[in-house]
Design an enzyme around this catalytic site. Sequence first.
Site, PDB file in Angstrom:
ATOM      1  N   ALA A  11     -18.474  81.595 -67.113  1.00  0.00           N
ATOM      2  CA  ALA A  11     -18.302  81.069 -68.466  1.00  0.00           C
ATOM      3  C   ALA A  11     -16.995  81.568 -69.062  1.00  0.00           C
ATOM      4  O   ALA A  11     -16.511  82.647 -68.737  1.00  0.00           O
ATOM      5  CB  ALA A  11     -19.471  81.479 -69.342  1.00  0.00           C
ATOM      6  N   GLY A  56     -21.641  82.336 -65.187  1.00  0.00           N
ATOM      7  CA  GLY A  56     -22.179  81.002 -65.435  1.00  0.00           C
ATOM      8  C   GLY A  56     -22.043  80.076 -64.249  1.00  0.00           C
ATOM      9  O   GLY A  56     -22.867  79.174 -64.061  1.00  0.00           O
ATOM     10  N   GLU A  78     -24.975  80.808 -62.190  1.00  0.00           N
ATOM     11  CA  GLU A  78     -26.156  80.231 -62.840  1.00  0.00           C
ATOM     12  C   GLU A  78     -26.222  78.725 -62.628  1.00  0.00           C
ATOM     13  O   GLU A  78     -27.304  78.157 -62.439  1.00  0.00           O
ATOM     14  CB  GLU A  78     -26.139  80.570 -64.325  1.00  0.00           C
ATOM     15  CG  GLU A  78     -26.343  82.058 -64.593  1.00  0.00           C
ATOM     16  CD  GLU A  78     -26.342  82.399 -66.064  1.00  0.00           C
ATOM     17  OE1 GLU A  78     -27.409  82.781 -66.578  1.00  0.00           O
ATOM     18  OE2 GLU A  78     -25.274  82.284 -66.694  1.00  0.00           O
ATOM     19  N   GLU A 137     -22.080  90.064 -66.152  1.00  0.00           N
ATOM     20  CA  GLU A 137     -22.187  90.066 -67.612  1.00  0.00           C
ATOM     21  C   GLU A 137     -22.536  91.431 -68.203  1.00  0.00           C
ATOM     22  O   GLU A 137     -21.991  91.816 -69.253  1.00  0.00           O
ATOM     23  CB  GLU A 137     -23.227  89.029 -68.067  1.00  0.00           C
ATOM     24  CG  GLU A 137     -22.781  87.584 -67.960  1.00  0.00           C
ATOM     25  CD  GLU A 137     -23.051  86.956 -66.597  1.00  0.00           C
ATOM     26  OE1 GLU A 137     -22.988  85.730 -66.500  1.00  0.00           O
ATOM     27  OE2 GLU A 137     -23.332  87.711 -65.641  1.00  0.00           O
TER      28      GLU A 137
END
Length: 244
Positions: free
Chosen positions: A68, A113, A116, A136
Amino acid sequence: MAATGTAGTVEVTVHGRVAELVLCREAKLNALSTHLETRLLEALRSPAVRDSRAVVVTGGARVFSAGADTTELREMTPEAIAAYYRSSGAVYEALAALPQPTVAAVAGHCLGGGFELALAADFRIADDSAGFALPEVGIGILPSSGGVTRLVRAIGPARTRDLVLRGRRVAAAEAYAWGLVTEAVPRGAHLKRARELAAELAGQPPLAVALTKQVIGAAAEAPRETGLLLEQLAYAALHRTDNS
């Protein structure tokens, strides 16, 4: 083969009955900005995907996604973050919810991300350049787009703690050994193999595939008796259905 573009960040190509989605932000290692997530969400809802029987998601030849774009989220208020999960942040669940089988073709960085997003697919094909991590916690946050939840269900809490709390990076071979990756292939072969698998899956009866995906998803969390009942009800629904 037909192709369409979505604002230069996601390319949608149709190969027979397979829709292929390519993240096209290579200069930023396919970092998942809200703009890119929005374009991907639009692609997942497009006629090309809706009419397909299988979907491939890839970042291309060198990188899947470095994660992300946290610089965007850092300044958000709690209210704005809640709104994000209802808008572009819904892309991860949108991929997971597709009725047709989905395949992530992974090379290079598959982080945060990006990891994910790959976890939201039904199958993951990784070449030997691929590296998976959820970093993270090291920057004071946590994976929040299904990463923890899906990892616990895939590899159990002990290995999830090892990956998430340490931010440890695992290569394709180790990810395969843990069951995170469906197949580990030689460098550069990930997309070809993903296309082959998607074409195979596209040949299966679509309603049977869709219902089976739902049963598998529910059975992972439901009590045994509930899982058995869902199997039986799905079989009864399919038994007299034209499902070719």
